[in-house]
Every structure is written in structure tokens, then in C-alpha cells.
Design a protein around this motif. Structure first.
Motif, PDB file in Angstrom:
ATOM      1  N   ILE A 202       0.832  -1.208   0.000  1.00 34.56           N
ATOM      2  CA  ILE A 202       0.000   0.000   0.000  1.00 34.56           C
ATOM      3  C   ILE A 202       0.865   1.255   0.000  1.00 34.56           C
ATOM      4  O   ILE A 202       0.655   2.189  -0.787  1.00 34.56           O
ATOM      5  CB  ILE A 202      -0.955  -0.010   1.209  1.00 34.56           C
ATOM      6  CG1 ILE A 202      -1.980  -1.140   1.067  1.00 34.56           C
ATOM      7  CG2 ILE A 202      -1.667   1.337   1.349  1.00 34.56           C
ATOM      8  CD1 ILE A 202      -2.836  -1.355   2.299  1.00 34.56           C
ATOM      9  N   ARG A 203       1.865   1.282   0.888  1.00 35.99           N
ATOM     10  CA  ARG A 203       2.697   2.488   1.001  1.00 35.99           C
ATOM     11  C   ARG A 203       3.520   2.718  -0.269  1.00 35.99           C
ATOM     12  O   ARG A 203       3.659   3.860  -0.735  1.00 35.99           O
ATOM     13  CB  ARG A 203       3.620   2.361   2.210  1.00 35.99           C
ATOM     14  CG  ARG A 203       2.928   2.175   3.545  1.00 35.99           C
ATOM     15  CD  ARG A 203       2.604   3.459   4.230  1.00 35.99           C
ATOM     16  NE  ARG A 203       3.764   4.080   4.849  1.00 35.99           N
ATOM     17  CZ  ARG A 203       3.679   5.042   5.766  1.00 35.99           C
ATOM     18  NH1 ARG A 203       2.493   5.485   6.168  1.00 35.99           N
ATOM     19  NH2 ARG A 203       4.765   5.583   6.275  1.00 35.99           N
ATOM     20  N   THR A 204       4.055   1.633  -0.827  1.00 36.40           N
ATOM     21  CA  THR A 204       4.876   1.775  -2.037  1.00 36.40           C
ATOM     22  C   THR A 204       4.019   2.238  -3.218  1.00 36.40           C
ATOM     23  O   THR A 204       4.421   3.128  -3.987  1.00 36.40           O
ATOM     24  CB  THR A 204       5.565   0.438  -2.367  1.00 36.40           C
ATOM     25  OG1 THR A 204       6.331  -0.001  -1.244  1.00 36.40           O
ATOM     26  CG2 THR A 204       6.484   0.591  -3.571  1.00 36.40           C
ATOM     27  N   SER A 205       2.847   1.625  -3.375  1.00 36.73           N
ATOM     28  CA  SER A 205       1.954   2.030  -4.476  1.00 36.73           C
ATOM     29  C   SER A 205       1.565   3.489  -4.338  1.00 36.73           C
ATOM     30  O   SER A 205       1.548   4.244  -5.318  1.00 36.73           O
ATOM     31  CB  SER A 205       0.699   1.150  -4.480  1.00 36.73           C
ATOM     32  OG  SER A 205       1.034  -0.208  -4.662  1.00 36.73           O
ATOM     33  N   PHE A 206       1.267   3.901  -3.099  1.00 39.82           N
ATOM     34  CA  PHE A 206       0.888   5.292  -2.858  1.00 39.82           C
ATOM     35  C   PHE A 206       2.007   6.243  -3.274  1.00 39.82           C
ATOM     36  O   PHE A 206       1.761   7.257  -3.947  1.00 39.82           O
ATOM     37  CB  PHE A 206       0.548   5.473  -1.381  1.00 39.82           C
ATOM     38  CG  PHE A 206       0.477   6.904  -0.946  1.00 39.82           C
ATOM     39  CD1 PHE A 206      -0.626   7.685  -1.240  1.00 39.82           C
ATOM     40  CD2 PHE A 206       1.537   7.480  -0.240  1.00 39.82           C
ATOM     41  CE1 PHE A 206      -0.696   9.009  -0.842  1.00 39.82           C
ATOM     42  CE2 PHE A 206       1.483   8.805   0.157  1.00 39.82           C
ATOM     43  CZ  PHE A 206       0.368   9.570  -0.148  1.00 39.82           C
ATOM     44  N   MET A 207       3.246   5.927  -2.909  1.00 44.24           N
ATOM     45  CA  MET A 207       4.364   6.825  -3.219  1.00 44.24           C
ATOM     46  C   MET A 207       4.541   6.996  -4.719  1.00 44.24           C
ATOM     47  O   MET A 207       4.689   8.119  -5.217  1.00 44.24           O
ATOM     48  CB  MET A 207       5.657   6.275  -2.592  1.00 44.24           C
ATOM     49  CG  MET A 207       5.737   6.392  -1.092  1.00 44.24           C
ATOM     50  SD  MET A 207       7.383   5.965  -0.467  1.00 44.24           S
ATOM     51  CE  MET A 207       7.630   4.347  -1.150  1.00 44.24           C
ATOM     52  N   TRP A 208       4.510   5.898  -5.457  1.00 41.48           N
ATOM     53  CA  TRP A 208       4.763   5.995  -6.891  1.00 41.48           C
ATOM     54  C   TRP A 208       3.582   6.611  -7.643  1.00 41.48           C
ATOM     55  O   TRP A 208       3.768   7.268  -8.678  1.00 41.48           O
ATOM     56  CB  TRP A 208       5.111   4.616  -7.446  1.00 41.48           C
ATOM     57  CG  TRP A 208       6.497   4.216  -7.041  1.00 41.48           C
ATOM     58  CD1 TRP A 208       6.861   3.400  -6.027  1.00 41.48           C
ATOM     59  CD2 TRP A 208       7.713   4.681  -7.644  1.00 41.48           C
ATOM     60  NE1 TRP A 208       8.221   3.300  -5.934  1.00 41.48           N
ATOM     61  CE2 TRP A 208       8.784   4.069  -6.924  1.00 41.48           C
ATOM     62  CE3 TRP A 208       8.008   5.530  -8.712  1.00 41.48           C
ATOM     63  CZ2 TRP A 208      10.119   4.299  -7.243  1.00 41.48           C
ATOM     64  CZ3 TRP A 208       9.353   5.755  -9.034  1.00 41.48           C
ATOM     65  CH2 TRP A 208      10.383   5.151  -8.297  1.00 41.48           C
ATOM     66  N   VAL A 209       2.373   6.444  -7.117  1.00 39.14           N
ATOM     67  CA  VAL A 209       1.214   7.099  -7.736  1.00 39.14           C
ATOM     68  C   VAL A 209       1.316   8.614  -7.574  1.00 39.14           C
ATOM     69  O   VAL A 209       1.049   9.387  -8.501  1.00 39.14           O
ATOM     70  CB  VAL A 209      -0.095   6.572  -7.114  1.00 39.14           C
ATOM     71  CG1 VAL A 209      -1.284   7.463  -7.504  1.00 39.14           C
ATOM     72  CG2 VAL A 209      -0.360   5.142  -7.571  1.00 39.14           C
ATOM     73  N   THR A 210       1.729   9.047  -6.370  1.00 34.20           N
ATOM     74  CA  THR A 210       1.836  10.492  -6.133  1.00 34.20           C
ATOM     75  C   THR A 210       2.950  11.122  -6.951  1.00 34.20           C
ATOM     76  O   THR A 210       2.933  12.339  -7.195  1.00 34.20           O
ATOM     77  CB  THR A 210       2.104  10.775  -4.639  1.00 34.20           C
ATOM     78  OG1 THR A 210       3.333  10.130  -4.226  1.00 34.20           O
ATOM     79  CG2 THR A 210       0.969  10.287  -3.777  1.00 34.20           C
ATOM     80  N   LEU A 211       3.936  10.325  -7.377  1.00 37.44           N
ATOM     81  CA  LEU A 211       4.992  10.870  -8.219  1.00 37.44           C
ATOM     82  C   LEU A 211       4.437  11.265  -9.585  1.00 37.44           C
ATOM     83  O   LEU A 211       4.884  12.242 -10.193  1.00 37.44           O
ATOM     84  CB  LEU A 211       6.109   9.837  -8.385  1.00 37.44           C
ATOM     85  CG  LEU A 211       7.354  10.295  -9.153  1.00 37.44           C
ATOM     86  CD1 LEU A 211       8.027  11.471  -8.449  1.00 37.44           C
ATOM     87  CD2 LEU A 211       8.337   9.140  -9.329  1.00 37.44           C
ATOM     88  N   ALA A 212       3.430  10.505 -10.057  1.00 37.36           N
ATOM     89  CA  ALA A 212       2.841  10.785 -11.371  1.00 37.36           C
ATOM     90  C   ALA A 212       1.621  11.685 -11.274  1.00 37.36           C
ATOM     91  O   ALA A 212       1.401  12.559 -12.116  1.00 37.36           O
ATOM     92  CB  ALA A 212       2.455   9.465 -12.051  1.00 37.36           C
ATOM     93  N   THR A 213       0.807  11.478 -10.201  1.00 37.54           N
ATOM     94  CA  THR A 213      -0.447  12.230 -10.065  1.00 37.54           C
ATOM     95  C   THR A 213      -0.612  12.701  -8.620  1.00 37.54           C
ATOM     96  O   THR A 213      -0.828  11.869  -7.729  1.00 37.54           O
ATOM     97  CB  THR A 213      -1.663  11.352 -10.440  1.00 37.54           C
ATOM     98  OG1 THR A 213      -1.457  10.801 -11.735  1.00 37.54           O
ATOM     99  CG2 THR A 213      -2.945  12.159 -10.395  1.00 37.54           C
ATOM    100  N   PRO A 214      -0.498  13.984  -8.373  1.00 35.08           N
ATOM    101  CA  PRO A 214      -0.688  14.480  -7.003  1.00 35.08           C
ATOM    102  C   PRO A 214      -2.090  14.150  -6.482  1.00 35.08           C
ATOM    103  O   PRO A 214      -3.079  14.249  -7.221  1.00 35.08           O
ATOM    104  CB  PRO A 214      -0.497  15.994  -7.148  1.00 35.08           C
ATOM    105  CG  PRO A 214       0.302  16.160  -8.394  1.00 35.08           C
ATOM    106  CD  PRO A 214      -0.123  15.051  -9.310  1.00 35.08           C
ATOM    107  N   LEU A 215      -2.184  13.736  -5.213  1.00 37.50           N
ATOM    108  CA  LEU A 215      -3.457  13.370  -4.604  1.00 37.50           C
ATOM    109  C   LEU A 215      -3.863  14.424  -3.586  1.00 37.50           C
ATOM    110  O   LEU A 215      -3.064  15.275  -3.191  1.00 37.50           O
ATOM    111  CB  LEU A 215      -3.339  11.997  -3.923  1.00 37.50           C
ATOM    112  CG  LEU A 215      -2.938  10.825  -4.832  1.00 37.50           C
ATOM    113  CD1 LEU A 215      -2.784   9.552  -4.012  1.00 37.50           C
ATOM    114  CD2 LEU A 215      -3.969  10.620  -5.938  1.00 37.50           C
ATOM    115  N   ASP A 216      -5.116  14.339  -3.173  1.00 34.68           N
ATOM    116  CA  ASP A 216      -5.633  15.296  -2.196  1.00 34.68           C
ATOM    117  C   ASP A 216      -4.886  15.144  -0.866  1.00 34.68           C
ATOM    118  O   ASP A 216      -4.717  14.018  -0.379  1.00 34.68           O
ATOM    119  CB  ASP A 216      -7.128  15.039  -1.979  1.00 34.68           C
ATOM    120  CG  ASP A 216      -7.717  16.021  -0.979  1.00 34.68           C
ATOM    121  OD1 ASP A 216      -7.962  15.612   0.177  1.00 34.68           O
ATOM    122  OD2 ASP A 216      -7.899  17.202  -1.352  1.00 34.68           O
ATOM    123  N   PRO A 217      -4.418  16.231  -0.248  1.00 38.27           N
ATOM    124  CA  PRO A 217      -3.688  16.146   1.021  1.00 38.27           C
ATOM    125  C   PRO A 217      -4.485  15.429   2.124  1.00 38.27           C
ATOM    126  O   PRO A 217      -3.909  14.724   2.965  1.00 38.27           O
ATOM    127  CB  PRO A 217      -3.423  17.603   1.389  1.00 38.27           C
ATOM    128  CG  PRO A 217      -3.440  18.327   0.073  1.00 38.27           C
ATOM    129  CD  PRO A 217      -4.441  17.620  -0.762  1.00 38.27           C
TER     130      PRO A 217
END
Length: 416
Positions: A202-217
Motif C-alpha cells: 500500500i505504502r509503495t503504491s501510494f508513493m509511486w502514484v503520487t509521483l505521477a499524479t498528485p493526490l488530495d492532502p
């Protein structure tokens, strides 16, 4: 709520690590590795707690708690792998079972990989990670930053791989477990490692997704909270799983402690009257109970032997008719056999303290079907209960009755 859970988990792990501290000095590799797991997890949890994070963020090195947390977490991972290998023990077989050989190979590789990983992470931490502002939760606070993502990904790859391997090993061992408690413990430990794999994913997927697409804080924060709860659950599940197989040992230790505590008055009275019997002079109740060496089961065995040896000596301080007189007096009581032995001991001890001794010993107390130290201790606990309940007035009355009976017998022999 998260802060309370973090402090509770950290305190629990610390308490268990302190409780198992003697294993570092007196235990084998298996127990030392287990202590290392607890100590590493406890340190990691404290470094993740809000108070410690706030304290560390006021130091000259920003986010130092994160780097230290990864150091101690790596140590805990290595301790887990060592624990897995130590659990298999040593084998003299020419053909080593595949799962044992695999576990040993993984442990060797893990140590080498850990050195390389920590060296690389340390370099990245001080060079490419943006530490311009202190973070509360490192991953959500650095969402979308490639330096932090690279740094965390290296650690998560190591953590995920180790968790997956350990989960596999413990799941496999669970199927071969000989006892129900061991199966339950191994199942919980495997579950904890499965939670670790999910946490990493979960944490790894979250990090790499945010690198491509910023998410809501707000989403970032909530995800961080949920995954922190996952990690606390991991630690607590692991601790519970490791503890369950030792339930029988803990119960046995408690029984030995309780037996020593309850037997102390009887043991102390007897060995104080015959100081040459015990290996060392008796100390206070608390000091005797809190001794760390020898182990409790050894001390309990020693105490039962001391009591038996003193009872043998007391035969010289009891008349042959004392036991029959006492048995007649306690007939009809709740536990007549234990009461008779207790009062005989107390009466013979009173004679010994008064200096009354017979050259010919009285008959031995009736034998009992006792097979081991635990059975002996259980019997002596019954005796001690009756011993404590017997008053000095009762003992004087029994001694007078025995003296009168003995005198009557002597008069009868003279007449004959």
C-alpha cells in the motif's frame, strides 16, 4: 487515538523486551534472537511515537527519527530471520531439509543486503531527500518527491521481501507444528508478516502514484493514519503469536512461583531449625522469591528436598505414638492425611526447639504416590495450609496426649 495506540504498543514491546532481558545473558541463540525482535520493534515504535518525533525534529538533523527508525527496523528484521533459523535448531543430518537450507541461505544474504541497503539509504537521506521541513508522517508528507520515494522504496523492497519470506516459512512450519498452541502462534506470526507485506504494498503504491499524479492532502493524511494502524497491528499480532507457544512455560513458571511463595513459611521454619540442611541460609520471603538464579523449578525442587531432609531429622524428636495420637485427633477433618502430617511436623519441631530428642527415631511418615517435584509441591502445599492453621495450644495438647499415651504404654509394659 493513533498516538495512544502508538504509545501502548511501544510500552508493551518495551515491557516484554525488559521481561525477556535475562535471555541475552543466559539464553540460547533462539531466545536472544527473539529478544532482538522485541527490542528492535520497541525502538521502532518509540521512534514513530509523536513525542519522540517532536523531540527529534528539534535536533540539528531534520527527520533523524526516520533514519534511526529504519536502522532499528532493519535490526529487528534481521533478528526475525535469525529467529527463524534458530527455531530449526542444529542438525547433524547429511541431507539438510530444503526449508532449513533455504532459511539459512536467506539469513546470510539478508545480512549482506542489509549492510548495502543501510549504506545506500544513509547517502540518499543526506543528499536527495528533501528535509527542508520536519515531517510527522514521512511518506504522506513527502508525497510526489522523487528523492524520498527512492529512499523509502529501497527500504520497503527489503522489508517486503523479508516479510514475504518469513510469512512463507512460518506458514510452512505451522503445518508441521506438533502442538495446537504452536500452530496458533505460528499462524499469528505468519499473519503479522502478511500484514507487513500488505503494508509495504500500500505504502509503495501510494508513493509511486503520487509521483505521477498528485493526490488530495486529506487523502494522503488518512492513508498515513490507516497504514500506521496496520503497522501497530502487525507488531501486536507478532508479539501475541510469539508469546502463545510459551503459554505452558509461563503457566509452569507461575505455578512454581506460587508454590515457592506459599511454601516459604514451612520451609523457613524447618531449615532455620536445622541450618545444616540447606545449601545457603534462608533469606526473607521477598528476597527468596525474587532470586534470579537458580531457576524457579530448580529452587522448588531444592526446597522440597530440604523439607524432606528436615522431616527425616525430626523423626528423632517425635515419639512413636505421636502420629497415631494426631491421626485420631484430626480424624474427620477436611484433609486428615495432610493435617496429620502438618501437626506431626509442628509437634516434632517444637520438641526439637525444646531440646527433646530420642535416640531411636519414630516410624517414618506414611509414603505417598508422588512421582515428581510438582506432585511433591502440591502435597506440601496442602501440608503447609494445615501447618499454618495449627495453633500452639493444639500442638501442646497433642504433645501432652502423646506423652500420656507413651507413659501408659511404659506402665503397661512394666506390669507385664
Amino acid at each position: 487515538m493513533l498516538a495512544l495506540a502508538a504509545y501502548t504498543a511501544a510500552t508493551t514491546m518495551t515491557a516484554v523486551a525488559v521481561w525477556r532481558l535475562p535471555a541475552v545473558l543466559y539464553g540460547d541463540a533462539h531466545r536472544r534472537a527473539l529478544w532482538g525482535c522485541y527490542m528492535g520493534f520497541a525502538a521502532a515504535l518509540w521512534l514513530k511515537s509523536p513525542g519522540v518525533i517532536s523531540l527529534m525534529n528539534h535536533q540539528s538533523i531534520t527527520d533523524l527519527s526516520v533514519l534511526l527508525k529504519h536502522y532499528v527496523s532493519t535490526g529487528a528484521i534481521l533478528a526475525i530471520l535469525t529467529y527463524v533459523v534458530a527455531s530449526y535448531g542444529k542438525t547433524d543430518q547429511e541431507v539438510i531439509p530444503r526449508h532449513v537450507a533455504l532459511a539459512r541461505w536467506i539469513e546470510r544474504v539478508a545480512w549482506k543486503a542489509a549492510v548495502a541497503m543501510l549504506g545506500l539509504m544513509t547517502v540518499l537521506f543526506f543528499t536527495v531527500v528533501n528535509r527542508s521541513h520536519p515531517s510527522v508522517d514521512f511518506v504522506p508528507d513527502h508525497a510526489g518527491q522523487w528523492g524520498a520515494i527512492l529512499y523509502e522504496s529501497i527500504f520497503y523492497v527489503y522489508l517486503g521481501a523479508s516479510s514475504a519470506v518469513t510469512c512463507y516459512q512460518w506458514t510452512s512450519a505451522m503445518r508441521r507444528a506438533e502442538t495446537r498452541l504452536l500452530r496458533i502462534g505460528l499462524g499469528l506470526m505468519a499473519t503479522a508478516m502478511a500484514i507487513g507485506v500488505a503494508y509495504v504494498a500500500i505504502r509503495t503504491s501510494f508513493m509511486w502514484v503520487t509521483l505521477a499524479t498528485p493526490l488530495d492532502p486529506g487523502f494522503n493524511h488518512q492513508l498515513g493514519v490507516y497504514t500506521e494502524y496496520m503497522q501497530i497491528l502487525l507488531f501486536m499480532t507478532f508479539a501475541l503469536g510469539v508469546s502463545i507457544p510459551t503459554t505452558n512455560a509461563a503457566a509452569s513458571r507461575w505455578r512454581s512461583w506460587r508454590a515457592l511463595w506459599c511454601l516459604y513459611p514451612l520451609w523457613h521454619d524447618l531449615v532455620s531449625a536445622f541450618p545444616g540442611i540447606p545449601f545457603q541460609r534462608p533469606a526473607s520471603r521477598w528476597r527468596e522469591i525474587l532470586r534470579t538464579a537458580p531457576p524457579m523449578d530448580v529452587r522448588l525442587d531444592r526446597w522440597t528436598q530440604d523439607i524432606a531432609d528436615v522431616v527425616e531429622q525430626l523423626r528423632h524428636h517425635a515419639s512413636p505414638v505421636l502420629l497415631p495420637v494426631i491421626e485420631e485427633a484430626v480424624d474427620g477433618s477436611t484433609d486428615p492425611q495432610a493435617a496429620a502430617e502438618a501437626m506431626w511436623i509442628k509437634a516434632a519441631l517444637a520438641n526439637a526447639q525444646a531440646g527433646r530428642r530420642h535416640d531411636v527415631p519414630a516410624p517414618a511418615l506414611p509414603s505417598k504416590p508422588i512421582s515428581d517435584t510438582n506432585a511433591e509441591a502440591a502435597w506440601l502445599l496442602r501440608v503447609e495450609e494445615a501447618y499454618a492453621a495449627a495453633s500452639d495450644a493444639q500442638i501442646r495438647e497433642l504433645l501432652e496426649s502423646a506423652e500420656a499415651e507413651e507413659l501408659a504404654m511404659e506402665m503397661e509394659e512394666m506390669v507385664l
